[in-house]
Design an enzyme around this catalytic site. Structure first.
Site, PDB file in Angstrom:
ATOM      1  N   LYS A 189     107.652  22.350  22.740  1.00  0.00           N
ATOM      2  CA  LYS A 189     107.951  21.074  23.393  1.00  0.00           C
ATOM      3  C   LYS A 189     107.919  21.282  24.905  1.00  0.00           C
ATOM      4  O   LYS A 189     108.293  22.356  25.397  1.00  0.00           O
ATOM      5  CB  LYS A 189     109.337  20.594  22.949  1.00  0.00           C
ATOM      6  N   SER A 197     112.792  12.549  20.298  1.00  0.00           N
ATOM      7  CA  SER A 197     111.894  12.754  21.414  1.00  0.00           C
ATOM      8  C   SER A 197     110.861  13.857  21.196  1.00  0.00           C
ATOM      9  O   SER A 197     109.869  13.899  21.908  1.00  0.00           O
ATOM     10  CB  SER A 197     112.705  13.096  22.670  1.00  0.00           C
ATOM     11  N   SER A 226     116.617  14.610  18.078  1.00  0.00           N
ATOM     12  CA  SER A 226     115.252  14.665  18.602  1.00  0.00           C
ATOM     13  C   SER A 226     114.322  15.631  17.888  1.00  0.00           C
ATOM     14  O   SER A 226     113.117  15.576  18.095  1.00  0.00           O
ATOM     15  CB  SER A 226     115.265  14.995  20.100  1.00  0.00           C
TER      16      SER A 226
END
Lengths: 491, 483
Positions: free
Chosen positions: A80, A155, A179
């Site tokens: 990420k 996210s 997330s």
């Protein structure tokens, strides 16, 4: 079967048996990326093919020399874009850090490098990990591989979509309020938020430091355990890092008979879509077939989770993101003659609207005259919520809930209604507030869209949690279903 | 109509601790290096970096707190003090807000052998230092040096117990001395390792309530603190005498102007630092045993030593003050006394010639090779008459320079005083025989000629003749010859 379709574990086994090389695995993944990434858009940065292949060849050489490497050596993966990678852009999906290249590797980056995994690139996310659809990325939205007209969740939407689309074998995300788990649920992959402290946060850009954890997203439960084995463990650079870790893969395949599973009625009420509920209840029934005892339980403080979460998160965000001021690195507005004008312009224009909203809210709740009413009260409520869970865990090994009340929603669909967006994520927040581990595993489909089952466990009992999920995964029989990625979309 | 005012001062002092590394990272804690060389992701506040508390900071802070007679908190924690400034890379300072490390201490001020004031310490807490801003001469560009970012600090806040600028000066001197004794800081105001802000107000003498206070910043030396406060007393007096009200504000001391200048008003824009507990650091939980262990290792503190030395050794308050001005000096004094137990002689020489030599060399007593053993031996040689006062000074200087033992110097240079009558008489005879002119001058009534003759005696003995004895012998001989 294409190489990229294998799980990380299968690919690793093939590598050991010298049936494939890391170079071949990497080439296969690169081919897949060139085929579907134009549609999915799960990456913010893809490293140069040449450099990636060089890395893969290096691992092949080491393996050929008989070097002892980790089980996942030679396996392509992605991180990420809020996890620091030395010299490689780490943008936080924000204009603020569009061109930022960290001077150091995050702890988890180091661990995965040491393990010989092959970094393919940096995954898309909501700006500064604020959001649940990945639509708040400064760069572009990511599409859900199961239906490209839908969001992948967020996210860590990029991390989830890349795994679901077979563009990588596994990825890391970060989870402050769901997330990792929510996008895992929406993309039909496994996503784990470890116990607070199990994985070092060093090098993960803080969102809310008392809640943040890095966690793996993978194609199945075994891969999840394998990745966790690599990234978990003490790191002296993180004061909140736990002293020890377990060997998670060892738990897989053990009996789960007699496990006591509680499903809290508060998580099955209003807001939970009926078809999703049905899939979850079927999964619970299958748990019973495994010999687990499944009971309805109550977590009476559940209604306070969301307000408590929002106060804690926004307060911590306002402080964690204050350093992005245009003085040392990142975006700097050129206008303005005074220092305060530099700050104002830089932060007004460098941050997206959701980020600014939360900063303003956080600053408000931390004001001296509000502190006792908001932040301080939220900390007290947080303790009560913790006690709620502790009480349940005295009698139950695991808690089972839906990960999300709905399946993946349409791109742009619910963005205008923050209330919907926030309440949608209500099932995942408690694990962050209480620090307990929580995982989402695919447990079925509703109209061709994946549904995730969330399992929460006692602190540092990831081993038993994975043990149960591994058995259930087998029983559920949804593993191995792959999305057909097409430009037309559907549903 | 006459106005009598009482001055009320409280001080906030920041002291950098003498640790090897910074408070939350492993970067060296060193002053005066090239800008931005002692930095890392943590003290630069880069995204993803996390603080790790340096346990040595805790030990030094505890020593300071215990030396200031504070009550130590068994539970204290770190908080974030949020504000924007380019020298603060995270845009928050890790500090301690509502649960400081220590509270309720005091520091005793002494003068002329008497305790004159007990200044209460309200709190002592831990925090990190910020970087340093530098501006180019044209005033066009600013630079930041983050070497200081993350240097460990303690903030010491006094109660409003100080009642004159001189007392404020004395407080800082005493604080400095106390902290130097414990070795927690080098307390150099010119290098910024000790910094002081003051709150000052005036009230009608005899009243209890506090007047409207002004905060004074930028006082960069002990003298500046005293001067700044003196200026402020005058300024506030004038306002009050004219029937005015002192504005609640922060003022800056300007050395060039010799005045305090308004920086900002506190009435309109009191800054809110949005304090909240630091989530990246666990609380500090200290056991009674740990605190006790640190306490048991504290040295005797300057005030106690001052009174003890006066009482035990019978030295004057002035002598005691100089001797206890540093722990090293006092140690030197007491070590010497163990071998040569004459406090007045030791004290006189220590405050006289020894201090003189130290000053001329610009060194402290522990920085020279001259030891208490050397010192005692020298004083013994002097007492035994082996060395004259003159020779003793020479030997002292030589020992200071070379670090050699006085006895060794005396032996090597043959510097022993000649007190043998036969030997001296022989030399006196020689001189009288060799310098008939001087002898005749003497007989002609020029008594000064004795001096010349003595000079010849000293010259021929390389200054080693016992001067009293030689003079006596010379005069006796001349009187004999005169007859």
């Amino acid at each position: 079967m294409k190489l990229y379709e294998m799980t990380a574990c299968e690919a690793a086994a093939a590598l050991r048996k010298k049936e494939v090389t890391s170079q071949e695995l990497t080439e296969s993944v690169l081919e897949r990326i060139s085929g579907v990434e134009g549609i999915i858009k799960g990456f913010i940065t893809i490293l140069e093919s040449e450099k990636i292949l060089q890395e893969a060849k290096k691992i092949d050489k080491l393996l050929a020399e008989g070097k002892k490497l980790s089980p996942l050596a030679g396996i392509p993966m992605a991180l990420k874009d809020n996890i620091c990678t030395q010299g490689i852009p780490t943008t936080y999906a924000s204009k603020m850090l569009e061109n930022y290249r960290p001077s150091y590797d995050a702890h988890v980056t180091e661990k995965l490098k040491e393990a010989g995994t092959v970094l393919m690139g940096k995954a898309n996310m909501d700006e500064f990990a604020m959001g649940s659809s990945t639509e708040r990325s400064f760069f572009h939205p990511t599409r859900n591989p199961w239906d490209i007209s839908r969001v992948p969740g967020g996210s860590s939407g990029g991390s989830a979509a890349l795994v679901a689309a077979d563009e990588i074998f596994f990825s890391l995300g970060s989870d402050t309020g769901g997330s990792v788990r929510q996008p895992a649920s929406m993309c039909g992959v496994v996503g784990l938020k470890p116990t607070y402290g199990l994985v070092s946060r060093y090098g993960l850009a803080a969102l809310a430091p008392s809640l943040d954890q890095v966690g793996p997203l993978s194609k199945d439960v075994r891969d999840c355990a394998m990745v966790l084995d690599i990234i978990a463990g003490h790191d002296p650079r993180d004061s909140t890092s736990a002293k020890s870790k377990d060997n998670y893969v060892d738990y897989l395949g053990r009996e789960v008979k007699g496990f006591k599973i509680g499903f809290p009625k508060e998580f099955f009420g209003e807001g939970l879509e009926e078809p999703v509920k049905k899939v979850i209840m079927e999964a619970l029934a299958k748990s019973e077939q495994l010999g687990a005892e499944v009971d309805e339980i109550s977590l009476p403080k559940t209604p306070y989770v969301l307000p408590c979460y929002h106060l804690v998160v926004s307060a911590e965000i306002s402080s964690a993101l204050a350093r992005y001021d245009g003085v040392r690195y990142g975006f700097r507005a050129r206008e303005g003659d005074t220092l305060s004008e530099l700050y104002r312009q830089t932060r007004s224009r460098g941050f997206g609207s959701e980020v600014k909203k939360r900063i303003i809210l956080g600053t408000h709740v931390l004001r001296t005259e509000h502190y006792d009413d908001y932040y301080w009260k939220a900390l007290k409520v947080r303790t009560l919520i913790k006690q709620d869970f502790e009480k349940v865990f005295r009698d139950y090994d695991l808690i089972a809930t839906p990960t999300s009340p709905t399946t993946a929603f349409k791109l742009g669909a619910k963005n205008d209604d923050p209330q919907t967006v926030h309440s949608r994520d209500n099932y995942t927040r408690a694990a962050n507030l209480t620090g307990i581990p929580a995982i989402s595993i695919p447990c079925g489909f509703v109209e061709g869209l994946p549904v995730g089952l969330q399992i929460m466990g006692r602190p540092f009992e990831e081993g038993r949690m994975l043990q149960f999920c591994y058995a259930l995964e087998d029983m559920l029989g949804v593993k191995g279903y792959k999305p057909e990625i097409s430009v037309e979309g559907g549903h | 109509m006459s106005f009598e005012y009482e001055v009320v001062i409280g001080l906030e002092t920041h002291v950098e601790l003498l640790t090897e590394s910074k408070i939350f990272c492993a970067c060296p804690n060193r002053f005066g290096e090239a800008p931005n060389t002692n930095v890392c992701p943590v003290c630069l506040g880069l995204p993803g970096s996390l603080p790790i508390f340096n346990e040595n900071v805790l030990k030094l802070a505890l020593e300071a707190a215990l030396a200031l007679n504070c009550t130590i908190a068994h539970y204290s924690k770190f908080d974030r003090k949020n504000y924007f400034y380019p020298d603060l890379p995270k845009a928050y300072q890790i500090s301690q807000h509502d649960r400081p490390l220590a509270r309720d201490g005091y520091l005793e001020l002494v003068k002329d052998g008497k305790l004159i004031r007990k200044v209460r310490i309200e709190r002592l807490h831990l925090e990190e230092d910020a970087g340093k801003l530098m501006h180019d001469e044209a005033g066009e560009r600013s630079y930041v040096d983050y070497n200081r970012s993350g240097v460990p600090l303690i903030e010491i806040v006094t109660a409003p117990d100080i009642h004159s600028p001189e007392e404020a000066h004395l407080f800082l001197e005493s604080l400095r001395k106390t902290l130097l004794y414990t070795g927690v800081s080098d307390c150099k105001m010119e290098e910024g390792s000790l910094r002081c802000d003051a709150n000052i107000s005036l009230r009608p003498a005899g009243t209890k309530s506090l007047g409207r206070k002004v905060e004074i910043k930028n006082m960069n030396s002990f003298r500046a603190v005293q001067r700044g406060l003196e200026y402020e007393v005058g300024r506030q007096k004038e306002i009050l005498k004219a029937g005015g009200t002192v504005a609640l504000e922060t003022r800056r001391w300007s050395e060039e102007d010799g005045a305090t200048i308004e920086m900002r008003s506190k009435e309109e824009d009191e800054h809110d630092y949005l304090f909240f507990p630091e989530p990246d650091l666990p609380p500090l939980i200290l056991s009674e045993e740990f605190i006790g262990a640190v306490k048991s290792k504290l040295p005797e503190l300057p005030v106690d030593r001052y009174f003890r030395l006066m009482e035990e050794q019978g030295i004057s308050p002035y002598q005691a003050e100089i001797i206890t001005s540093s722990r090293e000096m006092a140690d030197f004094f007491e070590e010497t006394l163990k071998i040569f137990p004459q406090p007045q002689t030791v004290s006189n020489w220590l405050l006289g010639d020894v201090s003189g030599l130290l000053n001329s060399m610009g060194k402290e007593i522990d920085e020279v090779a001259f030891t208490p053993q050397h010192f005692a031996a020298l004083l013994e040689l002097l007492a035994a008459g082996t060395l004259s006062g003159r020779l003793a000074k020479d030997v002292l200087e030589e020992s200071f320079q070379s670090g050699r033992h006085p006895k060794e110097i005396v032996q090597k240079k043959g510097l022993v005083q000649i007190s043998d009558e036969q030997e001296l008489l022989r030399i006196v005879d020689e001189v009288i025989e060799d310098t008939p002119n001087a002898v005749n001058d003497y007989f002609a009534g020029n008594k000064k000629a004795v001096g010349f003759l003595m000079g010849q005696v000293m010259k021929r003995t390389k200054g080693q003749a016992n001067p009293q004895l030689a003079t006596k012998l010379l005069q006796k001989k001349l009187k004999q010859l005169e007859k």
